[in-house]
Write a protein that holds these residues in place. Structure first.
Motif, short mmCIF file in Angstrom:
data_model
loop_
_atom_site.label_atom_id
_atom_site.label_comp_id
_atom_site.label_asym_id
_atom_site.label_seq_id
_atom_site.Cartn_x
_atom_site.Cartn_y
_atom_site.Cartn_z
N ILE A 252 49.59 52.17 78.41
CA ILE A 252 50.70 51.49 77.75
C ILE A 252 50.99 50.27 78.91
O ILE A 252 51.19 49.28 78.85
N VAL A 253 50.90 51.16 80.24
CA VAL A 253 51.28 50.11 81.36
C VAL A 253 50.52 49.07 81.48
O VAL A 253 50.75 47.75 81.93
N GLY B 285 57.25 44.85 66.50
CA GLY B 285 57.00 43.83 67.68
C GLY B 285 55.59 43.18 67.43
O GLY B 285 55.37 42.04 67.65
N ALA B 286 54.51 43.99 67.35
CA ALA B 286 53.25 43.70 67.00
C ALA B 286 53.10 42.73 65.73
O ALA B 286 52.32 41.64 65.79
N ARG B 287 53.64 43.20 64.79
CA ARG B 287 53.64 42.49 63.51
C ARG B 287 54.12 41.10 63.76
O ARG B 287 53.82 40.04 63.33
N HIS C 20 50.83 45.27 71.81
CA HIS C 20 49.51 45.82 71.61
C HIS C 20 49.61 46.64 70.50
O HIS C 20 50.22 47.51 70.56
N PRO C 21 48.95 46.45 69.40
CA PRO C 21 49.08 47.35 68.19
C PRO C 21 48.23 48.84 68.60
O PRO C 21 48.98 49.90 67.86
N LEU C 22 47.61 48.91 69.48
CA LEU C 22 47.19 50.32 70.28
C LEU C 22 48.31 50.96 70.89
O LEU C 22 48.33 52.26 70.82
N ASN C 23 49.29 50.40 71.26
CA ASN C 23 50.54 51.25 71.85
C ASN C 23 51.11 51.67 70.86
O ASN C 23 52.02 52.95 71.15
N VAL C 24 51.20 51.25 69.52
CA VAL C 24 51.85 52.12 68.49
C VAL C 24 51.37 53.51 68.39
O VAL C 24 51.96 54.70 68.37
#
Length: 190
Positions: free
Chosen positions: A104-105, A179-181, A115-119
């Protein structure tokens, strides 16, 4: 016997970030990397030490309780394996949490925190934190129940604060999803 290289197994250790005292993300990345490696090392060494102690002193005695209520009995292999497994699980899952935080960092450093992967990473952190919390609570409950005088039984109130932490992590994950959306929509409209 030669050990296989970790890269051939698809395992790639995280690289330590360069420390930049001006950047909070740099400090956070370094702290997460150090915590990851300490926990990973502990996940290997502590269970090995517990099993090694039993192998080196097979007639070890376990004392449960204090004073006149204390009882002594030989340390059975089941207890040794239970402690080694619990220590490994706790430390390995904690290392996984820090590994996900490192990723994430890394997206934060690239300027793409939503970034969608952070979700998914945040959901995984929440699930890992919940499993560690429930595992520790269940372990304390079982030890208190089956090893007389070892420790008091934990109450359900011990789960309140960790439950709030898991809920907060899931809410933050949903904020990241939104936020990604929004970022995706803004890229399409420009």
């Amino acid at each position: 016997m030669r050990f296989p290289k970790t890269s051939s197994l698809g395992i790639r250790p995280p690289s330590l970030p360069r420390l930049n005292l001006v950047s909070i993300s740099s400090v956070a990345g370094t702290a997460c990397a150090v915590a990851f490696w300490v926990l990973t090392l502990g996940a290997v060494l502590i269970p090995a030490a517990v099993i090694g102690l039993k192998l080196l002193s097979p007639d070890a005695m376990l004392t449960a309780g204090e004073g006149a209520d204390a009882i002594q009995f030989s340390l059975p292999w089941a207890y040794v394996l239970l402690v080694a497994t619990a220590a490994f699980a706790y430390l390995a899952i904690s290392a996984l949490i820090f590994r996900l935080l490192i990723r994430i960092v890394a997206t934060l450093r690239m300027g793409d925190p939503f970034h969608p992967l952070n979700v998914r990473r945040l959901h995984q952190i929440g699930a890992a934190f919940a499993s560690v919390t429930l595992g520790v609570w269940a372990g304390q409950f079982l030890v208190a129940r089956f090893v007389r005088g070892a420790m008091p039984e934990p109450s359900l109130f011990d789960l309140i604060t960790p439950s709030f932490a898991v809920i907060i992590i899931v809410v933050i994950a949903e904020v990241f999803r939104e936020g990604a959306r929004l970022r995706r929509e803004s890229e399409l409209t420009v």
